[in-house]
Design an enzyme around this catalytic site. Sequence first.
Site, PDB file in Angstrom:
ATOM      1  N   HIS A 175      24.161 -53.439  76.220  1.00 30.99           N
ATOM      2  CA  HIS A 175      24.786 -54.120  77.129  1.00 30.99           C
ATOM      3  C   HIS A 175      24.633 -53.849  78.747  1.00 30.99           C
ATOM      4  O   HIS A 175      25.086 -54.644  79.470  1.00 30.99           O
ATOM      5  CB  HIS A 175      26.356 -54.137  76.918  1.00 30.99           C
ATOM      6  CG  HIS A 175      26.748 -54.622  75.545  1.00 30.99           C
ATOM      7  ND1 HIS A 175      26.502 -55.958  75.110  1.00 30.99           N
ATOM      8  CD2 HIS A 175      27.362 -54.177  74.186  1.00 30.99           C
ATOM      9  CE1 HIS A 175      26.934 -56.224  74.016  1.00 30.99           C
ATOM     10  NE2 HIS A 175      27.471 -55.035  73.440  1.00 30.99           N
ATOM     11  N   ASP A 179      21.995 -56.293  66.705  1.00 28.77           N
ATOM     12  CA  ASP A 179      23.452 -55.960  67.138  1.00 28.77           C
ATOM     13  C   ASP A 179      24.274 -56.960  66.871  1.00 28.77           C
ATOM     14  O   ASP A 179      23.923 -58.240  67.264  1.00 28.77           O
ATOM     15  CB  ASP A 179      23.496 -55.297  68.194  1.00 28.77           C
ATOM     16  CG  ASP A 179      25.112 -54.627  68.563  1.00 28.77           C
ATOM     17  OD1 ASP A 179      25.337 -53.285  68.394  1.00 28.77           O
ATOM     18  OD2 ASP A 179      25.931 -55.206  68.494  1.00 28.77           O
ATOM     19  N   HIS A 191      26.931 -57.936  68.645  1.00 28.63           N
ATOM     20  CA  HIS A 191      27.084 -58.439  70.244  1.00 28.63           C
ATOM     21  C   HIS A 191      25.737 -58.736  70.781  1.00 28.63           C
ATOM     22  O   HIS A 191      24.766 -58.347  70.557  1.00 28.63           O
ATOM     23  CB  HIS A 191      27.949 -57.276  70.788  1.00 28.63           C
ATOM     24  CG  HIS A 191      29.032 -56.876  70.075  1.00 28.63           C
ATOM     25  ND1 HIS A 191      29.014 -55.749  69.328  1.00 28.63           N
ATOM     26  CD2 HIS A 191      30.314 -57.425  69.963  1.00 28.63           C
ATOM     27  CE1 HIS A 191      30.294 -55.566  68.797  1.00 28.63           C
ATOM     28  NE2 HIS A 191      30.982 -56.609  69.355  1.00 28.63           N
ATOM     29  N   ASP A 223      26.594 -53.138  63.471  1.00 25.08           N
ATOM     30  CA  ASP A 223      28.029 -53.782  63.468  1.00 25.08           C
ATOM     31  C   ASP A 223      27.920 -54.988  62.895  1.00 25.08           C
ATOM     32  O   ASP A 223      28.951 -55.788  62.803  1.00 25.08           O
ATOM     33  CB  ASP A 223      28.571 -53.646  64.642  1.00 25.08           C
ATOM     34  CG  ASP A 223      27.803 -53.913  65.868  1.00 25.08           C
ATOM     35  OD1 ASP A 223      26.506 -54.489  65.532  1.00 25.08           O
ATOM     36  OD2 ASP A 223      28.111 -53.902  67.022  1.00 25.08           O
TER      37      ASP A 223
HETATM   38  N1  Q9C Z   1      38.992 -54.349  70.366  1.00 28.55           N
HETATM   39  C1  Q9C Z   1      28.237 -52.620  70.965  1.00 28.55           C
HETATM   40  O1  Q9C Z   1      28.260 -52.821  69.898  1.00 28.55           O
HETATM   41  N2  Q9C Z   1      34.957 -54.812  72.580  1.00 28.55           N
HETATM   42  N3  Q9C Z   1      29.055 -52.585  71.842  1.00 28.55           N
HETATM   43  C2  Q9C Z   1      35.469 -54.020  71.874  1.00 28.55           C
HETATM   44  C3  Q9C Z   1      37.583 -53.516  70.355  1.00 28.55           C
HETATM   45  C4  Q9C Z   1      33.552 -54.277  73.261  1.00 28.55           C
HETATM   46  C5  Q9C Z   1      30.233 -53.412  71.513  1.00 28.55           C
HETATM   47  C6  Q9C Z   1      36.918 -54.776  71.362  1.00 28.55           C
HETATM   48  C7  Q9C Z   1      32.438 -54.186  72.076  1.00 28.55           C
HETATM   49  C8  Q9C Z   1      31.113 -53.656  72.587  1.00 28.55           C
HETATM   50  C9  Q9C Z   1      26.642 -51.700  71.574  1.00 28.55           C
HETATM   51 ZN    ZN Z   2      27.497 -54.419  68.919  1.00 30.25          ZN
END
Ligand code: Q9C
Ligand code: ZN
Length: 332
Positions: A146, A182, A184, A271
């Site tokens: 990110h 990933d 995301h 994830d």
């Molecule tokens: N309630 C990676 O997997 N939002 N980043 C989380 C939790 C952010 C994930 C909300 C997610 C970022 C590297």
């Molecule tokens: Zn992620």
Amino acid sequence: MFRGELVPCFEVPARVDHVLAELEKRRLGLVVVPEAFDGSVLLGVHSQRYLDFLASAWDEWVGLDVANAERDALPSVWPVRTLRSEVLPSNFAARMGLFSMDAGSPLTSGTWEAARAGADCALSAAVAVAGGERAAFALTRPPGHHAGADFFGGYCFLNNAALAAQQLRTQGFERVAILDLDYHHGNGTQAIFYERADVYFTSIHGDPQTEYPFYLGYADELGAGAGRDFNRNWPLPRGTGFDVWRATLQQALSDIAKFGAQALVVSLGMDTFVGDPIAGFTLQTQDYLQVGEDLAKAGLPTVFVFEGGYAVADVVFSNPGMSLKAEEVENF
Ligand code: Q9C
Ligand code: ZN
């Protein structure tokens, strides 16, 4: 920061401890400590003013108030749209917002040192592959995909996968592909290479209409300028299972082959696992064996870079049949 409260972070040291313990137990390969790289290599991906901010942020934060040593720093103001982002304010909070994309990625006392070590890990894996290893896995944290050229967010500070890809370019691979698995979208990695034709970026991820990082990762983002047609996104709805996900992987791998990639960087977020607490795909443990087989069939020198994956205890492989036999370890 979540729903108005400070909550425990999902991105915790135990993630790496579990994986490392399992790698050592199952003897999946040689485990080596990364070498330390000169900070100048980070300039291949990140801006000087962003690196200067990250390197000094914690000391500045504590300098504002010694009591800050006991609390994390979070951004509170951002230069959206009509506001200016080319002027560097002297105010600390203003710079923190300038260099960040969300309020869920606190800076703490060891953030810079950890991010540097994570980058060293990814760079070392790239050097190993450039030196002839078939594959190397960078067991990094914090994650990186990110993080953009000049901003942090999504638990990411330095873009480890981008640094690995740039290192492979520097060491003579003319065309490098990055495959981001990933859950995301890898918005930072995409943006870093968006106008380049030498690094192809493709990502399979939760649809940004509903999933973080929301503001990038749509199918119509194809690259720009010289990079036109060297970017491809595969957004999938929350709830997508392995059959559809794997068919998508095969399309992405086919595009990577058409691009003529000479080396591959995999942003290996775990994830996508059904048990992940902050994601929405339903891949199961045994599915990842087939992912490994599909990636092996691509036949490319490959750097794997750990990204997300928050089902901390389950993220390790629990199939004893995966362990190498002693003689296989010798030949690894
Ligand atoms: N309630 C990676 O997997 N939002 N980043 C989380 C939790 C952010 C994930 C909300 C997610 C970022 C590297
Ligand atoms: Zn992620």
